[in-house]
Design a protein around this motif. Structure first.
Motif, PDB file in Angstrom:
ATOM      1  N   ALA A  84     -68.199  97.947 -12.212  1.00 27.88           N
ATOM      2  CA  ALA A  84     -67.546  96.795 -11.245  1.00 27.88           C
ATOM      3  C   ALA A  84     -67.822  97.166  -9.815  1.00 27.88           C
ATOM      4  CB  ALA A  84     -66.334  96.424 -11.672  1.00 27.88           C
ATOM      5  N   ARG A  85     -67.437  98.345  -9.390  1.00 24.06           N
ATOM      6  CA  ARG A  85     -67.839  98.833  -8.204  1.00 24.06           C
ATOM      7  C   ARG A  85     -69.107  98.667  -7.727  1.00 24.06           C
ATOM      8  NH1 ARG A  85     -69.070 104.108  -5.884  1.00 24.06           N
ATOM      9  NH2 ARG A  85     -68.169 104.371  -3.865  1.00 24.06           N
ATOM     10  N   GLN A  86     -70.002  99.061  -8.535  1.00 26.16           N
ATOM     11  CA  GLN A  86     -71.629  99.064  -8.317  1.00 26.16           C
ATOM     12  C   GLN A  86     -72.052  97.491  -8.167  1.00 26.16           C
ATOM     13  OE1 GLN A  86     -73.226 101.070 -11.658  1.00 26.16           O
ATOM     14  NE2 GLN A  86     -73.161 103.112 -10.431  1.00 26.16           N
ATOM     15  N   GLU A  87     -71.328  96.332  -8.946  1.00 23.88           N
ATOM     16  CA  GLU A  87     -71.725  95.260  -8.825  1.00 23.88           C
ATOM     17  C   GLU A  87     -71.097  95.013  -7.440  1.00 23.88           C
ATOM     18  OE1 GLU A  87     -70.336  93.087 -12.387  1.00 23.88           O
ATOM     19  OE2 GLU A  87     -71.660  94.229 -13.740  1.00 23.88           O
ATOM     20  N   VAL A  88     -70.008  95.109  -7.117  1.00 29.22           N
ATOM     21  CA  VAL A  88     -69.401  94.725  -5.685  1.00 29.22           C
ATOM     22  C   VAL A  88     -70.424  95.139  -4.571  1.00 29.22           C
ATOM     23  CG1 VAL A  88     -67.697  94.931  -4.132  1.00 29.22           C
ATOM     24  CG2 VAL A  88     -67.235  94.286  -6.428  1.00 29.22           C
ATOM     25  N   LEU A  89     -70.770  96.552  -4.675  1.00 22.73           N
ATOM     26  CA  LEU A  89     -71.639  97.075  -3.653  1.00 22.73           C
ATOM     27  C   LEU A  89     -73.061  96.258  -3.208  1.00 22.73           C
ATOM     28  CD1 LEU A  89     -70.881 100.872  -4.086  1.00 22.73           C
ATOM     29  CD2 LEU A  89     -69.809  99.447  -2.189  1.00 22.73           C
ATOM     30  N   LEU A  90     -73.444  96.141  -4.544  1.00 18.30           N
ATOM     31  CA  LEU A  90     -74.964  95.458  -4.610  1.00 18.30           C
ATOM     32  C   LEU A  90     -74.779  94.084  -3.889  1.00 18.30           C
ATOM     33  CD1 LEU A  90     -77.767  95.060  -5.410  1.00 18.30           C
ATOM     34  CD2 LEU A  90     -76.954  94.279  -7.728  1.00 18.30           C
ATOM     35  N   ALA A  91     -73.437  93.487  -4.319  1.00 22.76           N
ATOM     36  CA  ALA A  91     -73.272  91.910  -3.933  1.00 22.76           C
ATOM     37  C   ALA A  91     -73.147  92.000  -2.463  1.00 22.76           C
ATOM     38  CB  ALA A  91     -72.023  91.438  -4.324  1.00 22.76           C
ATOM     39  N   LEU A  92     -72.339  92.996  -1.869  1.00 13.33           N
ATOM     40  CA  LEU A  92     -72.201  93.256  -0.435  1.00 13.33           C
ATOM     41  C   LEU A  92     -73.437  93.471   0.369  1.00 13.33           C
ATOM     42  CD1 LEU A  92     -68.871  95.201  -0.275  1.00 13.33           C
ATOM     43  CD2 LEU A  92     -69.073  92.768   0.408  1.00 13.33           C
ATOM     44  N   SER A  93     -74.558  94.258  -0.097  1.00 12.77           N
ATOM     45  CA  SER A  93     -75.640  94.846   0.201  1.00 12.77           C
ATOM     46  C   SER A  93     -76.545  93.347   0.204  1.00 12.77           C
ATOM     47  CB  SER A  93     -76.290  95.583  -0.810  1.00 12.77           C
ATOM     48  OG  SER A  93     -77.537  95.881  -0.315  1.00 12.77           O
ATOM     49  N   ILE A  94     -76.407  92.688  -0.729  1.00 14.24           N
ATOM     50  CA  ILE A  94     -77.151  91.199  -0.600  1.00 14.24           C
ATOM     51  C   ILE A  94     -76.634  90.350   0.353  1.00 14.24           C
ATOM     52  CG2 ILE A  94     -77.905  89.174  -2.016  1.00 14.24           C
ATOM     53  CD1 ILE A  94     -77.863  91.102  -4.486  1.00 14.24           C
ATOM     54  N   ALA A  95     -75.324  90.185   0.274  1.00 20.17           N
ATOM     55  CA  ALA A  95     -74.592  89.397   1.556  1.00 20.17           C
ATOM     56  C   ALA A  95     -74.888  89.707   2.724  1.00 20.17           C
ATOM     57  CB  ALA A  95     -73.180  89.290   1.155  1.00 20.17           C
ATOM     58  N   SER A  96     -74.843  91.086   3.087  1.00 21.20           N
ATOM     59  CA  SER A  96     -75.172  91.447   4.207  1.00 21.20           C
ATOM     60  C   SER A  96     -76.734  91.277   4.725  1.00 21.20           C
ATOM     61  CB  SER A  96     -74.983  93.116   4.315  1.00 21.20           C
ATOM     62  OG  SER A  96     -75.466  93.541   5.370  1.00 21.20           O
ATOM     63  N   GLU A  97     -77.635  91.360   3.898  1.00 22.12           N
ATOM     64  CA  GLU A  97     -78.891  91.092   4.023  1.00 22.12           C
ATOM     65  C   GLU A  97     -79.311  89.552   4.305  1.00 22.12           C
ATOM     66  OE1 GLU A  97     -82.692  92.389   4.966  1.00 22.12           O
ATOM     67  OE2 GLU A  97     -81.317  93.688   4.244  1.00 22.12           O
ATOM     68  N   LYS A  98     -78.589  88.882   3.534  1.00 19.79           N
ATOM     69  CA  LYS A  98     -78.657  87.246   3.929  1.00 19.79           C
ATOM     70  C   LYS A  98     -78.047  87.036   4.971  1.00 19.79           C
ATOM     71  CE  LYS A  98     -80.489  86.177  -0.159  1.00 19.79           C
ATOM     72  NZ  LYS A  98     -81.835  85.375  -0.317  1.00 19.79           N
ATOM     73  N   THR A  99     -76.791  87.622   5.621  1.00 20.13           N
ATOM     74  CA  THR A  99     -76.384  87.283   6.950  1.00 20.13           C
ATOM     75  C   THR A  99     -77.258  87.872   7.931  1.00 20.13           C
ATOM     76  OG1 THR A  99     -74.188  87.590   5.971  1.00 20.13           O
ATOM     77  CG2 THR A  99     -74.388  87.679   8.276  1.00 20.13           C
ATOM     78  N   LYS A 100     -77.788  88.923   7.686  1.00 19.18           N
ATOM     79  CA  LYS A 100     -78.705  89.353   8.753  1.00 19.18           C
ATOM     80  C   LYS A 100     -80.070  88.576   8.721  1.00 19.18           C
ATOM     81  CE  LYS A 100     -82.056  93.150   9.656  1.00 19.18           C
ATOM     82  NZ  LYS A 100     -82.547  94.717   9.183  1.00 19.18           N
ATOM     83  N   VAL A 101     -80.584  87.943   7.951  1.00 13.91           N
ATOM     84  CA  VAL A 101     -81.812  86.961   7.807  1.00 13.91           C
ATOM     85  C   VAL A 101     -81.349  85.669   8.398  1.00 13.91           C
ATOM     86  CG1 VAL A 101     -83.301  85.544   6.579  1.00 13.91           C
ATOM     87  CG2 VAL A 101     -82.933  87.844   5.718  1.00 13.91           C
TER      88      VAL A 101
END
Length: 109
Positions: A84-101
């Motif tokens: 679950a921690r890995q999934e949350v970190l992946l989701a945060l990474s994706i959200a961060s990338e989308k926010t950056k874009v």
């Protein structure tokens, strides 16, 4: 639990037989030797001490089994938590990338 431990130790403690015990046993063996032997498969009565020992062994077996089961469950929960921690970190990474874009798209002149 401490009282139970003391009772188990006392029940399993080695004790010397009373005086004349061996003579009485030998006399009984001699007197029963004249009787016919017990049929195959007959039940041998178990004394109270043996029942307590058997119960103590069963209890120890159950406690060990319960401990192993609990350890297995804890390991499974830990693995699930790490996943679950890995999934949350992946989701945060994706959200961060989308926010950056999105930020770059808004701030471009």
């Amino acid at each position: 639990m401490m009282q139970f431990d003391n009772e188990v130790k006392q029940a399993l403690q080695r004790m010397d037989p009373p005086d004349g015990f061996a003579d009485r046993v030998m006399a009984r063996i001699a007197s029963e030797g004249q009787r016919s032997e017990a049929p195959a498969g007959s039940m041998i009565p178990i004394s109270g001490r043996w029942w307590r020992s058997l119960a103590a062994a069963a209890l120890v077996t159950v406690l060990i089994g319960a401990g192993l089961y609990q350890m297995r469950e804890q390991r499974a929960e830990r693995r699930e938590g790490l996943r679950a921690r890995q999934e949350v970190l992946l989701a945060l990474s994706i959200a961060s990338e989308k926010t950056k874009v999105a930020r770059e798209a808004v701030t471009e002149p």
